[in-house]
Write an enzyme that holds these catalytic residues in place. Structure first.
Site, mmCIF file in Angstrom:
data_model
loop_
_atom_site.group_PDB
_atom_site.id
_atom_site.type_symbol
_atom_site.label_atom_id
_atom_site.label_comp_id
_atom_site.label_asym_id
_atom_site.label_seq_id
_atom_site.Cartn_x
_atom_site.Cartn_y
_atom_site.Cartn_z
ATOM 1 N N ASP A 88 0.890 -1.491 0.043
ATOM 2 C CA ASP A 88 -0.056 -0.286 -0.201
ATOM 3 C C ASP A 88 1.285 1.248 -0.356
ATOM 4 O O ASP A 88 1.869 1.547 0.390
ATOM 5 C CB ASP A 88 -1.002 -0.148 1.184
ATOM 6 C CG ASP A 88 -0.516 -0.088 2.099
ATOM 7 O OD1 ASP A 88 0.647 -1.309 2.855
ATOM 8 O OD2 ASP A 88 -0.325 0.759 3.800
ATOM 9 N N GLU A 150 0.147 -0.682 5.968
ATOM 10 C CA GLU A 150 1.300 -0.323 6.809
ATOM 11 C C GLU A 150 1.443 0.907 6.947
ATOM 12 O O GLU A 150 1.557 1.456 8.420
ATOM 13 C CB GLU A 150 2.556 -1.117 5.819
ATOM 14 C CG GLU A 150 3.901 -0.753 7.104
ATOM 15 C CD GLU A 150 4.925 0.870 6.896
ATOM 16 O OE1 GLU A 150 5.275 1.406 7.972
ATOM 17 O OE2 GLU A 150 4.071 0.903 6.104
#
Length: 379
Positions: A88, A150
């Site tokens: 991400d 994350e």
């Protein structure tokens, strides 16, 4: 070639690696767009499968994206090496079509997530591919775990990360290299907070004095929160949302704060301060809820032994990888805090992550790829 240097002579090519990385960069994957993250996971899963891994997709939670776990065959049944990375990014969809479009300018390559951390993930996979093509065995079984959240503190994947790490002897994290090319052997503790102020609505034009602005209250709180910053612990507010109509006195305002400290006791004190905050007046209310926390990760003997091996490999390649503790949390906080030997910051060299000038230095693709391959052979 001796066994511990064979990987250093593999034919890594930065230009060719950048061509392969481009597909990853142009597959945008902002954290809160689960469908976009899943498209990126699909690209990575295919590349892992082509490299010879057994790949599985782990469904996401909390309306966030999926994760990918990939295992490479190995004759040994001992605990292995976990390569831990996230797919991400902080860049919203469409960034690739604007100022941060994929491009190369000399030794710099630009693109959303290219430094943090798709470039690092890509060199880790390239390292395995090069080793397998040359018939060089890794020291232990290798598993990749690519996660999806994350950038928001890993609320949906921390349990998965910790469970997977517990099954491994070593964790390698290809987060970006430090500005001096160094690697990370510890990280500061981080806590996030969700805040809401509640006021009293009124018509801002006809009855302004009757209202109590939630935005005004939140602004007062933000100034007080950021003024709590000291050398021991920082406080910052990075998200602020309030109001719908300019002619309405706002009822609710929401914000997110982050606190970071080098020592766990300092972060614990910061948490107490944040949770003790109260409204500045009787006509409004203010609430703070604790969000995701990353524990402090302090280096142990196992971590420093890992660093020693990395430094020896780097010296043979003609550069240095000094060790340091760093701010800016990663999933290495979790595995390091568990006591599992973890080496972070193994990814590419670059600068300005999380901005519209995010870039990597192209020559570091081969440089760090060789280092990663060497580590897979000796740890």
């Amino acid at each position: 070639m001796t066994p511990d240097t064979a990987a250093l002579d593999l034919p890594f090519d930065s230009d060719r690696m950048l061509d392969g990385l481009r597909t990853w960069i142009e597959t945008e994957s902002p954290t809160f767009d689960a469908a976009a993250v899943n498209r990126m996971m699909g690209v990575a899963a295919r590349d892992l499968a082509l490299a010879g891994a057994s790949v599985e997709t782990i469904p996401g939670r909390m309306n966030l994206g999926d994760c990918v776990r990939a295992k490479f065959d190995h004759p040994s049944k001992e605990k292995g090496i976990l390569v831990l990375g996230h797919m991400d990014t902080v860049h919203p969809m469409g960034t690739i079509n604007g100022q941060l479009h994929f491009r190369r300018e000399g030794n710099k390559a630009f693109g959303p997530g290219i430094q943090d951390m798709k470039g690092g993930n890509y060199i880790a996979l390239e390292a395995v591919k090069q080793l397998r093509a040359a018939g060089i065995q890794t020291s232990r079984p290798v598993t990749f775990l690519f996660t999806s959240d994350e950038e928001i503190g890993s609320p949906a994947t921390r349990d998965l990360i910790e469970a997977e790490a517990a099954r491994h002897a070593v964790v390698l994290v290809p987060e970006p290299a430090r500005p001096d090319g160094g690697v990370v052997t510890g990280r500061y503790a981080i806590a996030r907070f969700n805040m809401r102020s509640t006021g009293r609505p009124s018509h801002a034009g006809a009855r302004l004095a009757e209202g109590r602005s939630a935005i005004k209250e939140m602004c007062r709180q933000i100034l007080a929160i950021e003024d709590m910053t000291t050398e021991a612990c920082t406080f910052s507010v990075g998200v602020l949302q309030g109001g719908t109509w300019v002619n309405c006195v706002t009822t609710h305002c929401d914000a997110e704060a982050l606190s970071m400290a080098k020592r766990q006791e300092d972060l614990d004190a910061a948490v107490e301060k944040m949770l003790a905050l109260r409204a500045t007046g009787n006509d409004v209310s203010f609430e703070v809820k604790r969000g995701v926390t990353r524990p402090v990760w302090e280096p142990n003997e196992g971590v420093m032994q890992l660093h020693g091996k990395a430094q020896a490999l780097a010296e043979r390649l003609g550069f240095n990888v000094p060790s340091q503790s760093a701010g800016g949390g990663s999933d290495g906080n979790f595995t390091g805090a568990m006591g599992i030997p973890t080496l972070d910051g193994l990814g590419v060299r670059g600068a300005l992550a999380h901005t519209l000038e995010e870039h990597i230095f192209v020559d570091s693709l081969a440089e760090r790829g060789k280092l990663f391959a060497g580590l897979l052979q000796v740890v």
